[in-house]
Enzyme design. Structure first.
Site, short mmCIF file in Angstrom:
data_model
loop_
_atom_site.label_atom_id
_atom_site.label_comp_id
_atom_site.label_asym_id
_atom_site.label_seq_id
_atom_site.Cartn_x
_atom_site.Cartn_y
_atom_site.Cartn_z
N ARG A 168 -12.97 7.23 -1.83
CA ARG A 168 -14.35 6.72 -2.19
C ARG A 168 -15.21 6.47 -1.18
O ARG A 168 -16.26 6.55 -1.34
CB ARG A 168 -14.14 5.70 -3.37
CG ARG A 168 -13.38 4.34 -2.65
CD ARG A 168 -13.50 3.02 -3.58
NE ARG A 168 -12.88 1.74 -3.06
CZ ARG A 168 -13.46 0.72 -3.15
NH1 ARG A 168 -14.15 0.44 -4.08
NH2 ARG A 168 -12.59 -0.39 -2.52
N GLU B 267 -23.11 5.12 -18.99
CA GLU B 267 -22.65 6.30 -18.37
C GLU B 267 -23.05 7.59 -19.19
O GLU B 267 -23.32 8.65 -18.71
CB GLU B 267 -21.15 6.06 -18.18
CG GLU B 267 -20.45 5.16 -17.19
CD GLU B 267 -20.65 3.63 -17.88
OE1 GLU B 267 -20.27 2.64 -17.22
OE2 GLU B 267 -20.84 3.68 -18.97
N PHE C 181 -14.62 5.95 -16.87
CA PHE C 181 -16.16 6.10 -17.60
C PHE C 181 -16.72 7.50 -17.29
O PHE C 181 -17.35 7.95 -18.34
CB PHE C 181 -17.16 5.06 -16.93
CG PHE C 181 -16.49 3.75 -16.90
CD1 PHE C 181 -15.70 3.16 -17.88
CD2 PHE C 181 -16.78 2.75 -15.78
CE1 PHE C 181 -15.23 1.78 -17.85
CE2 PHE C 181 -16.23 1.49 -15.84
CZ PHE C 181 -15.44 1.19 -16.81
N HIS D 96 -11.91 5.61 -8.38
CA HIS D 96 -10.96 4.54 -9.07
C HIS D 96 -10.33 5.23 -10.09
O HIS D 96 -10.07 4.72 -11.30
CB HIS D 96 -11.69 3.18 -9.51
CG HIS D 96 -12.41 2.47 -8.64
ND1 HIS D 96 -13.43 2.83 -8.00
CD2 HIS D 96 -12.21 1.17 -8.33
CE1 HIS D 96 -13.77 1.77 -7.04
NE2 HIS D 96 -13.12 0.78 -7.30
N ASP E 164 -6.73 -3.82 -11.60
CA ASP E 164 -7.61 -3.55 -12.72
C ASP E 164 -7.06 -3.37 -14.18
O ASP E 164 -7.41 -3.44 -15.26
CB ASP E 164 -8.64 -2.54 -12.58
CG ASP E 164 -9.78 -3.27 -11.55
OD1 ASP E 164 -9.69 -4.56 -10.92
OD2 ASP E 164 -10.68 -2.43 -11.12
N ARG F 40 -9.27 4.26 -5.01
CA ARG F 40 -9.79 3.03 -4.41
C ARG F 40 -8.83 2.74 -3.33
O ARG F 40 -9.26 1.86 -2.29
CB ARG F 40 -9.59 2.05 -5.72
CG ARG F 40 -9.91 0.44 -5.30
CD ARG F 40 -9.33 -0.08 -6.32
NE ARG F 40 -10.00 -1.80 -6.07
CZ ARG F 40 -9.60 -2.68 -7.00
NH1 ARG F 40 -8.87 -2.35 -7.92
NH2 ARG F 40 -9.96 -3.92 -6.65
#
Length: 311
Positions: A10, A58, A83, A109, A117, A167
């Site tokens: 990322r 999104e 998303f 991610h 998460d 990530r």
């Protein structure tokens, strides 16, 4: 592997966008209130007039990106994989894929390496979803060098491209001076004669580690990096299967619909070969430290080698 410090892809994405933005005035970056996490914030700082924060919307962002592409811009819409591929799937399919617009999707991610998460954000289905959209290119780079090269290649490609980033900081495998990225072309990282391990994304480093472990056990494993899931390098896959006679695929994604499925489809139709898919076995992820999850789900060198040795 390189002695360079591990870096999350990322981060590579954000850095590549800045470099491209300096050379191409038609590049616009869109984000959905996650610029700090997706690392597009560095582009926003460099080119504030070419960065659009669409808020936590999104699906709307996909529509905006589609519209911008019809006006001569090259939009990179950026958000978490959950998303980009999940929440906005309908808009990506109908507003970007169906008219085959020149939109690039930077999905960060992805996979269980999102870690703490948890399952709701650990998208292990995104490659399957994006592969199913006609004309969508799907790229999953393995390290910093490859990720930056992939972003440049995506910009140059005419049509929709899905880019998958992570990530977790991962080892730098490739030598920037000699590395060449080409959409749809896999890379043989290690020759072998007993079996072939075909890996993608962060699992490429694990596959190389596994090959080292297997060598000590007298097993010669060929390692192939497939950074482009679609279009798949069918020629390389078939050639490897014919050479070693046993194929293992490794991905930080469900074994359903991802790299393993893509390879199985090719081999099933053109070169029937014993195949074992290593990945997330039709379960949701869970909350925990990324490296511990990778180990638990058997995606590190030790886990991959253990599957290969079982045959």
């Amino acid at each position: 592997m390189s002695e360079l410090k591990p870096i999350a892809t990322r981060e590579s994405y954000g850095n590549a966008l800045v470099k491209l933005g300096e050379a191409h005035k038609d590049l616009i970056v869109l984000d959905a209130d996650l610029a700090a996490a997706t690392k597009t914030g560095v582009f926003k700082k460099a080119f504030p007039d070419r960065h659009i924060d669409c808020g936590i919307a999104e699906a709307n962002m996909a529509g905006i990106a589609a519209g911008l592409s019809t006006c001569g811009f090259v939009p990179f819409m950026s958000t978490f994989a959950m998303f980009a591929a999940g929440r906005a799937f309908e808009q990506v399919r109908n507003s970007i894929g169906y008219p085959h617009l020149n939109v690039k999707i930077g999905a960060t991610h992805a996979g269980i390496s999102v870690g703490e998460d948890g399952a709701t954000h650990q998208c292990n289905e995104d490659i399957a979803l994006m592969r199913a959209i006609p004309g969508m290119v799907v790229i999953n780079p393995c390290d910093d060098v490859e990720a930056r090269a992939a972003v440049e290649a995506a910009y140059a490609w005419e049509g929709p491209v899905y880019l998958r980033f992570g990530r977790l900081a991962v080892p730098v495998i490739n030598d920037e001076a000699s590395y060449k990225f080409e959409i749809g072309k896999g890379i043989t990282l290690r020759e072998g004669s007993d079996c072939t391990i075909i890996a993608t994304g962060l699992c490429v480093s694990g596959a190389l580690e596994a090959a080292g472990i297997l060598e000590k056990e007298g097993i010669s494993a060929q390692v192939i990096n497939i950074h482009t899931i679609k279009p798949l390098d069918e020629e390389l896959v078939i050639k490897a299967a014919q050479k070693t006679g046993r194929v293992f695929t490794v991905e930080e994604h469900s074994i359903i619909g991802g790299l393993g499925s893509a390879v199985a489809e090719v081999l099933g139709e053109k070169c029937p070969t014993p195949l074992k898919r290593i990945g997330i076995n039709d379960v949701f992820g869970e909350s925990g430290p990324a490296k511990e999850l990778i180990h638990k789900y058997g995606l590190d060198g030790e886990g991959i080698a253990a599957v290969v040795m079982k045959g």
